[in-house]
Design a protein around this motif. Sequence first.
Motif, PDB file in Angstrom:
ATOM      1  N   HIS A  53       0.831  -1.204   0.000  1.00 42.33           N
ATOM      2  CA  HIS A  53       0.000   0.000   0.000  1.00 42.33           C
ATOM      3  C   HIS A  53       0.865   1.254   0.000  1.00 42.33           C
ATOM      4  N   ASN A  54       1.793   1.299  -0.936  1.00 45.65           N
ATOM      5  CA  ASN A  54       2.730   2.412  -0.898  1.00 45.65           C
ATOM      6  C   ASN A  54       2.465   3.483  -1.957  1.00 45.65           C
ATOM      7  N   ILE A  55       1.300   3.365  -2.637  1.00 50.87           N
ATOM      8  CA  ILE A  55       0.912   4.443  -3.560  1.00 50.87           C
ATOM      9  C   ILE A  55      -0.554   4.791  -3.328  1.00 50.87           C
ATOM     10  N   PHE A  56      -0.981   5.951  -3.849  1.00 54.97           N
ATOM     11  CA  PHE A  56      -2.405   6.295  -3.838  1.00 54.97           C
ATOM     12  C   PHE A  56      -2.999   5.759  -5.135  1.00 54.97           C
ATOM     13  N   THR A  57      -3.654   4.620  -5.066  1.00 63.19           N
ATOM     14  CA  THR A  57      -4.057   3.933  -6.294  1.00 63.19           C
ATOM     15  C   THR A  57      -5.058   4.736  -7.117  1.00 63.19           C
ATOM     16  N   GLY A  58      -5.917   5.505  -6.429  1.00 63.92           N
ATOM     17  CA  GLY A  58      -6.964   6.211  -7.160  1.00 63.92           C
ATOM     18  C   GLY A  58      -6.511   7.548  -7.739  1.00 63.92           C
ATOM     19  N   MET A  59      -5.268   7.898  -7.489  1.00 67.76           N
ATOM     20  CA  MET A  59      -4.811   9.202  -7.969  1.00 67.76           C
ATOM     21  C   MET A  59      -3.792   9.015  -9.087  1.00 67.76           C
ATOM     22  N   THR A  60      -3.629  10.063  -9.893  1.00 74.12           N
ATOM     23  CA  THR A  60      -2.698   9.932 -11.012  1.00 74.12           C
ATOM     24  C   THR A  60      -1.269   9.923 -10.488  1.00 74.12           C
ATOM     25  N   GLU A  68      -0.284  13.274  -9.341  1.00 77.12           N
ATOM     26  CA  GLU A  68      -0.877  13.613  -8.046  1.00 77.12           C
ATOM     27  C   GLU A  68      -0.177  12.870  -6.906  1.00 77.12           C
ATOM     28  N   GLU A  78       2.744  14.867  -6.235  1.00 75.80           N
ATOM     29  CA  GLU A  78       2.346  16.102  -5.548  1.00 75.80           C
ATOM     30  C   GLU A  78       2.076  15.851  -4.073  1.00 75.80           C
ATOM     31  N   MET A  79       1.393  14.742  -3.797  1.00 73.65           N
ATOM     32  CA  MET A  79       1.084  14.439  -2.397  1.00 73.65           C
ATOM     33  C   MET A  79       2.361  14.176  -1.624  1.00 73.65           C
ATOM     34  N   GLY A  80       3.349  13.591  -2.309  1.00 73.65           N
ATOM     35  CA  GLY A  80       4.631  13.380  -1.657  1.00 73.65           C
ATOM     36  C   GLY A  80       5.226  14.694  -1.203  1.00 73.65           C
ATOM     37  N   PHE A 140       3.661  17.232  -0.126  1.00 75.40           N
ATOM     38  CA  PHE A 140       2.626  17.989   0.580  1.00 75.40           C
ATOM     39  C   PHE A 140       3.186  18.978   1.598  1.00 75.40           C
ATOM     40  N   ARG A 195       7.426   9.187  -4.932  1.00 77.63           N
ATOM     41  CA  ARG A 195       6.632   9.943  -3.967  1.00 77.63           C
ATOM     42  C   ARG A 195       7.470  10.273  -2.732  1.00 77.63           C
TER      43      ARG A 195
END
Lengths: 435, 239, 334
Positions: B90-97, B100, B103-105, B107, B152
């Motif tokens: 679970h090391n990525i945001f699967t629903g985001m591009t 993104e 970008e979240m990285g 934050f 990220r």
Amino acid sequence: MATSTRNLLLFAGVALLFILTGLFQSWNLSLQILNIGILSAIMALGVNMQWGYAGLFSTGIVGSVALGGLAVVVVSAKPVPEGFAAGGWAVLGGLALGVAVIVAATLLYRAMKPGRLRALAVTALVVAGFFLYRYVFDQGVAAVEAFNPATYGNIGGFGLPSLLAWPVGAIFAGLGAWVIGKIALGLRSDYLAIATLGIAEIIVVVLKSEDWLARGVKNVTGLPRPWPVPYEVDLQADPEFVARVTGWGFDPITASTIFVKLLYLAIFGAVLLAIIWASERALNSPWGRMMRAIRDNEVAASAMGKNVTRRHLQIFIIGSAVVGLAGAMLTSMEGQLVPGVYSPLRFTFLIWVMVIVGGSGNNWGAVLGGLLLGWLWLAVEYLGPGLMGWLTAALPAGDLKTHLIDSAQHMRLVTLGIVLLLVLRFAPRGLIPEK
Amino acid sequence: MADTPFLIGENMTGGYGPVDILHNCTIAVNKGEIAVIVGPNGAGKSTAMKATFGMLNLRGGRVMLDGEDITKLSPQARVRKGMGFVPQTHNIFTGMTVEENLEMGAFIRDDEVGIKETMEQIYGLFPILRQKRYQAAGELSGGQRQQVAVGRALMTKPSVLLLDEPTAGVSPIVMDELFDRIIEIARTGISILMVEQNARQALDIADKGYVLVQGANRFTDTGEALLADPEVRRSFLGG
Amino acid sequence: MDFLNALVALLNFVVIPGVAYGSQLALGALGVTLIFGVLRFSNFAHGDTMAFGTAIVIMFTWLFQSWGISFGPLPTALLALPFGIAATAALVLATDAGIYKFYRRQKAAPIILVIVSAGVMFVMNGLVRLIIGVEERNFTDGARFLLDGNTFKAATGLAEPLVIKTTVAVTVVVAVICVAALFWFLQKTRTGKSMRAFSDNEDLALLSGINPDRVVQVTWIIAAALAVIAGTLYGLDKSFRPFVYFQLLLPVFAAAVVGGLGSPLGAIAGGYIVALSEVVLTYAWKKVATYVLPDSLAPDGLMQLLSTDYKVAVSFSILIIVLLFMPTGIFKGK
Ligand SMILES: Nc1ncnc2c1ncn2[C@@H]1O[C@H](COP(=O)(O)OP(=O)(O)OP(=O)(O)O)[C@@H](O)[C@H]1O
Ligand SMILES: [Mg+2]
């Protein structure tokens, strides 16, 4: 040792509440509250099985209670042969048809390979089945409801003893739980809560609007009492009873009402104890231990090869059946079925608060919670407006005063909600915690 | 090189519940070096990484970053101190591009220009990500996902990066690629503490290696020395 | 001609009311789904949050009316909306700080939060009754119709009227604006993206330095705003009664589950699916049928598939079908 003394003290405290009510209000009221309190305690035991033993959260308790009430009408209401003759078979046939369509659709769904064809075939079957069902059913309903709607307008019951309705109530509620549990158990835990909310609303709507069944909001009255409880008027007319109670220095009218309530108390108390006995045994059997193991660690239990969903279904059905039983007992004591009383507040929310305040996972806790909150609830209902009137006596008559007196009943909602939140937060194990 | 490690989890003892999983476990990495943790499944490698990152309560031991005791800091605070972490799962945001995700990285940064720059660097490091920048990260292949995950974590411009099995589920060719990238990252001065299943290749590029067994240090040495040690070879490197 | 009449009747009695109701449900379901995505539980208090906000809006509407303030042809309630939203946002933030936060810190199971939210539901329900009572309240004012039946009949010469109530038009316009604003917020702003990230992968969001408390607060505020808007639009379109708002909980949940809990797009689709099914199944089709069928086949019944009493059964059945065949919903929620 200390805990058992504490528990005894708690029960003694509750007993004191009832004694004080008897002394300062009337014994009649006190017993009335006690009887309803015992029925609430039985419902709380049922909910405790679901929540306390298995961690299942249902928001549809009121549905089980209502199904229990319906059972009393079906089993013990007077038959209405003319009404039944007019369309009873069509109604039952229609319902049977409806069930047959659902079964056929399920079988078809299982038999065919997944794909568009299957979706089409099943949908077609269901739609065609629905119209067929409505055609047969509607004719029957119209005929039944046309017969003497002021007094009957329904298919009537079997006219059997009311006592028989109690197990039937349990069965009805169990069947309802089976259907909903089959669908919603094994998914996210929230789904059971949402689905039970829906089914309970539907059950209550059915009771309110299907006049052919139990006369809807026109209510069914005059349901017979369960054996061996006599009617007060008969007691008052019985010279032997009158002689005996006047000999003891009582007024025959009061004595008859109290006698009847005491009889109910004995019967309900016996049922309560039987259920506690049975569930304590079950809880301490391998089955009960497995149940708690599942509750405490679902993942580990299913890894050990336990079929968690199946166990959950079992306990969900049993718990609902116990609630249904109490629902039937309630209706047969009241002698009438009034669908309007089945509010989620009274029969879902209040029962949870009983379980959680009493101590989830502990049968005695559920009973204590049932009696204590049953007392509070009804005492507030009887005493609340008076209390509010007394509190506001100094205020001049006017809008504010009426508003405050009216608001007494809404305060009950707020108070119960706050009690629940406080207990969950500060004493989540309740008054009598699980051992 | 330097004697005081840049990041060290020292004598860590603790676990997720009442049972301890780590027993006096120590892992460390020096400035700009690569340290590799190997060991059998369930040895507590991931747990040691999480402990170093403040994701479980330690009953004993401490974590030091650049000479400062950070044992009490929350994971978020550690991110702000310059630590980056790529969890095992679970090391990525699967629903985001992909973009993104990056970008979240970033934050915690608010230098718009700097963020764009770092993003460019990451696209330079992992060119495939630039190509897939507007695609949902959950739709990428396993290897591409790992690149997103590492990317990220790099977005905060960390001074130390913790990687938990970055090559899990990745083909040997892509694995070599990833190791090359990791060496490249280390060359820019970022310390890397990494758990690896592919012990041989990992120790090959490691300045320092740790073999964990049942939550405790079994062997600790330079990567080279561990590869040469017959006992390590027999028990952990398959001969 | 008959065909056109049938079409107009269909629009008038099925499509327009369905779309309006669907917009209201969609806004409600969006709130539920956002809360679910970020806080990971089904909020049973959402229906009563809608009721609370609407009650406040009504109070302010009355106040404005007493001051003689109006919004021209539009309902005064729209002016009162910001006040309702502010009060409701304050209430839910206080609830979160005082109640939910504790369980979040403990990492309590979702079902505990569901029970807690049910407790909150009853407190809010009681509050609403204390504030505004249990009676039905109508607070719609302004112009009644955007298009009234007679004008339409005169203009087109059709026998069937087409009516567009102002409240319906307002509902649809406001819903479109809200949804557009919400999606812009979620897709384009940093805070919105951090909300999506948090909902997607909480642990990783924390590792990226996203502040969970802030995400949670923003989520509550947005959910409260959506709830108040949904509740007010529903109340304008129909009327306000606390009990009815409690009963809205089921269709709102059904909409959120159909779309896939946690998926905003799904909540919107779900809202329209539930609303249109409800209207289609409880509408008496006799009128439409009389136009399209030849006289010999004219129906003698009402041709109503379900009595309106059973509205709740529609949402329930949809819920059941989804749970049976696609438990994660159409848009693959959680
Ligand atoms: N979240 C958790 N809660 C409780 N116990 C856990 C948790 N995660 C891991 N464990 C336990 O901690 C022990 C060590 O697990 P850990 O994930 O650290 O092993 P690992 O060395 O990373 O293994 P692998 O090579 O398979 O990734 C295992 O026994 C595991 O069951
Ligand atoms: Mg691991």
